[in-house]
Write a protein that holds these residues in place. Structure first.
Motif, PDB file in Angstrom:
ATOM      1  N   VAL A  69       0.874  -1.301  -0.060  1.00 37.77           N
ATOM      2  CA  VAL A  69       0.002   0.033  -0.059  1.00 37.77           C
ATOM      3  C   VAL A  69       1.036   1.330   0.138  1.00 37.77           C
ATOM      4  O   VAL A  69       0.725   2.106  -0.787  1.00 37.77           O
ATOM      5  N   GLU A  70       1.872   1.653   0.826  1.00 40.15           N
ATOM      6  CA  GLU A  70       2.854   2.505   0.604  1.00 40.15           C
ATOM      7  C   GLU A  70       3.348   2.643  -0.490  1.00 40.15           C
ATOM      8  O   GLU A  70       3.615   3.710  -1.003  1.00 40.15           O
ATOM      9  N   GLU A  71       3.902   1.502  -1.242  1.00 43.01           N
ATOM     10  CA  GLU A  71       4.590   1.580  -2.512  1.00 43.01           C
ATOM     11  C   GLU A  71       3.604   2.301  -3.424  1.00 43.01           C
ATOM     12  O   GLU A  71       3.705   2.903  -4.481  1.00 43.01           O
ATOM     13  N   ALA A  72       2.120   1.808  -3.504  1.00 39.83           N
ATOM     14  CA  ALA A  72       1.320   2.115  -4.267  1.00 39.83           C
ATOM     15  C   ALA A  72       0.848   3.768  -3.946  1.00 39.83           C
ATOM     16  O   ALA A  72       0.763   4.444  -5.033  1.00 39.83           O
ATOM     17  N   LYS A  73       0.960   4.114  -2.902  1.00 39.12           N
ATOM     18  CA  LYS A  73       0.766   5.403  -2.659  1.00 39.12           C
ATOM     19  C   LYS A  73       1.776   6.446  -3.306  1.00 39.12           C
ATOM     20  O   LYS A  73       1.363   7.605  -3.448  1.00 39.12           O
ATOM     21  N   MET A  74       2.885   5.804  -3.432  1.00 40.63           N
ATOM     22  CA  MET A  74       4.120   6.739  -3.813  1.00 40.63           C
ATOM     23  C   MET A  74       4.212   6.842  -5.518  1.00 40.63           C
ATOM     24  O   MET A  74       4.571   7.774  -5.891  1.00 40.63           O
ATOM     25  N   GLY A  75       3.191   5.880  -5.957  1.00 41.73           N
ATOM     26  CA  GLY A  75       2.913   6.052  -7.377  1.00 41.73           C
ATOM     27  C   GLY A  75       4.096   5.714  -8.373  1.00 41.73           C
ATOM     28  O   GLY A  75       5.236   5.192  -7.552  1.00 41.73           O
ATOM     29  N   ASP A  76       3.966   5.578  -9.607  1.00 42.37           N
ATOM     30  CA  ASP A  76       4.809   5.194 -10.694  1.00 42.37           C
ATOM     31  C   ASP A  76       5.540   3.807 -10.191  1.00 42.37           C
ATOM     32  O   ASP A  76       6.849   3.705 -10.070  1.00 42.37           O
ATOM     33  N   ALA A  77       4.735   2.759 -10.062  1.00 39.81           N
ATOM     34  CA  ALA A  77       5.137   1.566  -9.599  1.00 39.81           C
ATOM     35  C   ALA A  77       4.259   0.459 -10.485  1.00 39.81           C
ATOM     36  O   ALA A  77       3.145   0.669 -10.469  1.00 39.81           O
ATOM     37  N   VAL A  78       5.181  -0.737 -10.337  1.00 41.94           N
ATOM     38  CA  VAL A  78       4.400  -1.881 -10.845  1.00 41.94           C
ATOM     39  C   VAL A  78       4.517  -2.758  -9.654  1.00 41.94           C
ATOM     40  O   VAL A  78       5.465  -3.037  -9.022  1.00 41.94           O
TER      41      VAL A  78
END
Length: 189
Positions: A69-78
């Motif tokens: 979830v934290e990685e998703a909130k940072m955006g620009d990710a797979v």
């Protein structure tokens, strides 16, 4: 800030697809499966043993899922993982699910991990059941319900190259429509 989540059954090809999408679009790649395996090593357990341990210790899944979830909130990710897309759906632009016949996936896992077909088949079936029970218990999520996904691909009769091509076509088309901009052709490739 693009977020693409890729989930699926063990041996369905999700890691290969996630790596290629991240490479083509220039996005970060984060794998919940890798984190789960690292935690298993830290705890000194084999993967199946750790899955069983996690069933009695929901804080393990919560830690892995909180990272996603934290990685998703940072955006620009797979974001890739067996169950990741259910957790990050509110933050993901696109959620993709890969599945396949158990025997085909077991052959892939056996080849990849240097194991016998029988071992691989037994493990993927057991992992799927453990995942199903844990996600129902922890989040009340039925992982047989694929409604949260924008694209579901049965990889049984497809090569890795076919799955990557189909997925990239869908991702590029969907992102272009959503952002009114061809993200795949505008410097991200």
């Amino acid at each position: 800030m693009v977020v693409i989540a890729i989930s699926g059954q063990p041996g369905s090809g999700k890691t290969t697809v996630a790596k290629e999408i991240a490479r083509v679009l220039g996005l970060r790649l984060r794998s919940s499966g890798v984190l789960f395996r690292e935690l298993a090593k830290r705890y000194g357990m084999e993967l199946i043993e750790f899955h069983k341990y996690a069933e009695a210790h929901p804080e393990i899944d919560r830690e892995v899922d909180a990272m996603a979830v934290e990685e998703a909130k940072m955006g620009d990710a797979v974001l890739e993982g067996h169950l990741t897309a259910w957790v990050v759906r509110p933050y993901a632009d696109i959620c993709i699910y890969l599945k396949g016949a158990p025997e085909v996936r077991a052959r892939r896992v056996a080849l990849r991990d240097g194991r016998t077909f029988e071992e691989a088949l037994r493990e993927i079936i057991e992992r799927e059941e453990l995942n199903r029970r844990r996600y129902k218990q922890i989040y009340n999520i039925d992982i047989a319900d694929l409604a949260p996904f924008d694209l579901v691909i049965d990889t049984t009769y497809l090569s890795q190259a076919d799955v990557v091509r189909i997925t990239l076509d869908f991702v590029c088309t969907a992102l272009s429509a959503k952002f009114s901009k061809n993200l795949c052709a505008s410097g991200r490739r």
